[in-house]
Design a protein around this motif. Structure first.
Motif, mmCIF file in Angstrom:
data_model
loop_
_atom_site.group_PDB
_atom_site.id
_atom_site.type_symbol
_atom_site.label_atom_id
_atom_site.label_comp_id
_atom_site.label_asym_id
_atom_site.label_seq_id
_atom_site.Cartn_x
_atom_site.Cartn_y
_atom_site.Cartn_z
ATOM 1 N N LEU A 165 0.845 -1.213 0.000
ATOM 2 C CA LEU A 165 0.000 0.000 0.000
ATOM 3 C C LEU A 165 0.874 1.255 0.000
ATOM 4 O O LEU A 165 0.598 2.215 -0.728
ATOM 5 N N PHE A 166 1.951 1.260 0.825
ATOM 6 C CA PHE A 166 2.853 2.419 0.830
ATOM 7 C C PHE A 166 3.449 2.626 -0.573
ATOM 8 O O PHE A 166 3.543 3.756 -1.063
ATOM 9 N N ALA A 167 3.878 1.512 -1.212
ATOM 10 C CA ALA A 167 4.504 1.618 -2.539
ATOM 11 C C ALA A 167 3.486 2.080 -3.584
ATOM 12 O O ALA A 167 3.801 2.903 -4.462
ATOM 13 N N ALA A 168 2.262 1.562 -3.489
ATOM 14 C CA ALA A 168 1.209 1.966 -4.443
ATOM 15 C C ALA A 168 0.853 3.433 -4.239
ATOM 16 O O ALA A 168 0.684 4.196 -5.212
ATOM 17 N N ASP A 169 0.756 3.846 -2.983
ATOM 18 C CA ASP A 169 0.461 5.256 -2.691
ATOM 19 C C ASP A 169 1.544 6.148 -3.294
ATOM 20 O O ASP A 169 1.254 7.218 -3.849
ATOM 21 N N ARG A 170 2.796 5.697 -3.214
ATOM 22 C CA ARG A 170 3.934 6.501 -3.717
ATOM 23 C C ARG A 170 3.799 6.722 -5.225
ATOM 24 O O ARG A 170 3.958 7.844 -5.717
ATOM 25 N N LEU A 171 3.509 5.653 -5.967
ATOM 26 C CA LEU A 171 3.406 5.803 -7.436
ATOM 27 C C LEU A 171 2.224 6.697 -7.802
ATOM 28 O O LEU A 171 2.315 7.513 -8.722
ATOM 29 N N ASP A 172 1.121 6.547 -7.091
ATOM 30 C CA ASP A 172 -0.048 7.411 -7.344
ATOM 31 C C ASP A 172 0.287 8.864 -6.994
ATOM 32 O O ASP A 172 -0.086 9.796 -7.714
ATOM 33 N N HIS A 173 1.002 9.051 -5.895
ATOM 34 C CA HIS A 173 1.407 10.386 -5.434
ATOM 35 C C HIS A 173 2.298 11.058 -6.488
ATOM 36 O O HIS A 173 2.108 12.228 -6.827
ATOM 37 N N VAL A 174 3.262 10.292 -7.012
ATOM 38 C CA VAL A 174 4.163 10.837 -8.043
ATOM 39 C C VAL A 174 3.357 11.235 -9.273
ATOM 40 O O VAL A 174 3.480 12.357 -9.796
ATOM 41 N N ALA A 175 2.513 10.316 -9.747
ATOM 42 C CA ALA A 175 1.790 10.558 -11.002
ATOM 43 C C ALA A 175 0.795 11.702 -10.891
ATOM 44 O O ALA A 175 0.658 12.517 -11.813
ATOM 45 N N SER A 176 0.094 11.775 -9.750
ATOM 46 C CA SER A 176 -1.004 12.738 -9.664
ATOM 47 C C SER A 176 -0.572 14.090 -9.110
ATOM 48 O O SER A 176 -1.197 15.107 -9.411
ATOM 49 N N GLU A 177 0.473 14.123 -8.300
ATOM 50 C CA GLU A 177 0.776 15.366 -7.570
ATOM 51 C C GLU A 177 2.205 15.858 -7.754
ATOM 52 O O GLU A 177 2.424 17.068 -7.866
ATOM 53 N N ILE A 178 3.172 14.948 -7.775
ATOM 54 C CA ILE A 178 4.575 15.382 -7.768
ATOM 55 C C ILE A 178 5.084 15.684 -9.182
ATOM 56 O O ILE A 178 5.535 16.809 -9.463
ATOM 57 N N ALA A 179 4.997 14.698 -10.073
ATOM 58 C CA ALA A 179 5.593 14.870 -11.411
ATOM 59 C C ALA A 179 5.011 16.062 -12.177
ATOM 60 O O ALA A 179 5.775 16.828 -12.792
ATOM 61 N N PRO A 180 3.679 16.265 -12.153
ATOM 62 C CA PRO A 180 3.149 17.412 -12.914
ATOM 63 C C PRO A 180 3.699 18.746 -12.418
ATOM 64 O O PRO A 180 3.975 19.637 -13.211
ATOM 65 N N ARG A 181 3.884 18.881 -11.109
ATOM 66 C CA ARG A 181 4.390 20.159 -10.569
ATOM 67 C C ARG A 181 5.860 20.350 -10.907
ATOM 68 O O ARG A 181 6.294 21.462 -11.221
ATOM 69 N N LEU A 182 6.633 19.275 -10.817
ATOM 70 C CA LEU A 182 8.054 19.399 -11.189
ATOM 71 C C LEU A 182 8.172 19.828 -12.647
ATOM 72 O O LEU A 182 8.988 20.687 -12.988
ATOM 73 N N ALA A 183 7.314 19.238 -13.486
ATOM 74 C CA ALA A 183 7.358 19.569 -14.917
ATOM 75 C C ALA A 183 6.999 21.035 -15.164
ATOM 76 O O ALA A 183 7.514 21.664 -16.094
ATOM 77 N N GLU A 184 6.117 21.573 -14.307
ATOM 78 C CA GLU A 184 5.741 22.996 -14.423
ATOM 79 C C GLU A 184 6.815 23.930 -13.887
ATOM 80 O O GLU A 184 6.673 25.150 -13.948
#
Ligand code: ADP
Ligand code: TYD
Length: 222
Positions: free
Chosen positions: A88-107
């Motif tokens: 669950l921690f690992a799944a949360d991490r990938l969802d967190h990256v895809a939905s919240e972290i990566a888009p902001r870094l790209a911006e």
């Protein structure tokens, strides 16, 4: 210039992670480091794991004992399976990256996460028989630009948590925190061997001094 081209030229933000025992001060310092970065003219997004997404909500229910109730405690007759929690921690991490972290870094925004992969390596290695499988299930999580580890003794961490609240989560038990402290040291060494940037800061200092030390380390990464 079209907005698309302007976005294409924007420099990727910095991805910084704060780590430490429960009570090390990561929540406090995530906000203070963000304020310092903003004062340098940068846009900053502060986030945390478990995340605010759907898997993160489930993880928090397990941690506070709402899923499984007393059964979520280690040593209980029918505990929530620690391997299921690691997934669950690992799944949360990938969802967190895809939905919240990566888009902001790209911006072009900087992202500070209060906990990330190192937490799983430190905590779940203890409950799932070592680091190999934890590394495997987290292999798809992108490495941060730096992991900033706030080093405090288990005694300091537990004292701060007791002073802050009488509510106990799953891992907030003094004997377990001592084991987590040792596990963090092993996990830090492994990340460094793998070429990740891990910076250790003395978290026993007063709040302002810790922030100043973090800013000093982060300055060279901007
Ligand atoms: N450097 C520090 N010195 C003394 N107390 C601190 C320090 N950093 C945080 N605290 C206090 O310790 C408690 C836990 O801090 P917090 O930032 O929530 O830690 P974490 O998120 O790592 O569990 C809070 O009451 C906070 O005010
Ligand atoms: C992200 C993560 C957290 N944890 C643990 C550490 C904490 O005990 C708990 C997170 O609870 P939280 O209340 O967010 O802790 P804190 O305020 O100390 O940061 O989950 C793991 O065991 N593995 C992980 O991968």
């Amino acid at each position: 210039m079209s907005p698309r081209r302007a976005a294409g030229r924007r420099r990727r933000g910095r991805f910084l992670v704060l780590e430490g025992l429960d009570g090390a001060g990561t929540t406090t310092q995530a906000q203070r480091l963000a304020a310092w970065l903003r004062a340098q003219g940068r846009q900053v997004h502060v986030t945390a794991e478990p995340s605010g997404g759907p898997v993160g909500a489930l993880v928090r229910q397990v941690l506070t004992g709402r899923v499984g109730g007393a059964a979520a405690r280690p040593g209980a007759a029918n505990p929530f399976d620690p391997h299921a929690l690691a997934l669950l921690f690992a799944a949360d991490r990938l969802d967190h990256v895809a939905s919240e972290i990566a888009p902001r870094l790209a911006e072009g925004q900087d992202v500070i996460s209060d906990r990330y992969t190192l937490s799983s390596l430190a905590y779940q290695s203890l409950t799932c028989g070592g680091p190999a499988w934890i590394e495997a299930i987290n292999a798809r999580a992108p490495a941060p630009d730096a992991t900033l580890f706030l080093e405090v003794s288990a005694a300091t961490a537990v004292r701060r948590r007791f002073a802050a609240s009488s509510r106990r989560e799953l891992f907030e038990v003094p004997a377990f925190q001592r084991r987590v402290a040792r596990s963090y040291q092993r996990a830090l060494a492994r990340l460094q061997e793998q070429g990740e940037r891990v910076l250790v800061v003395d978290g026993e200092q007063p709040v302002e001094a810790v922030t100043a030390a973090l800013a000093e380390r982060v300055k060279s990464l901007l």
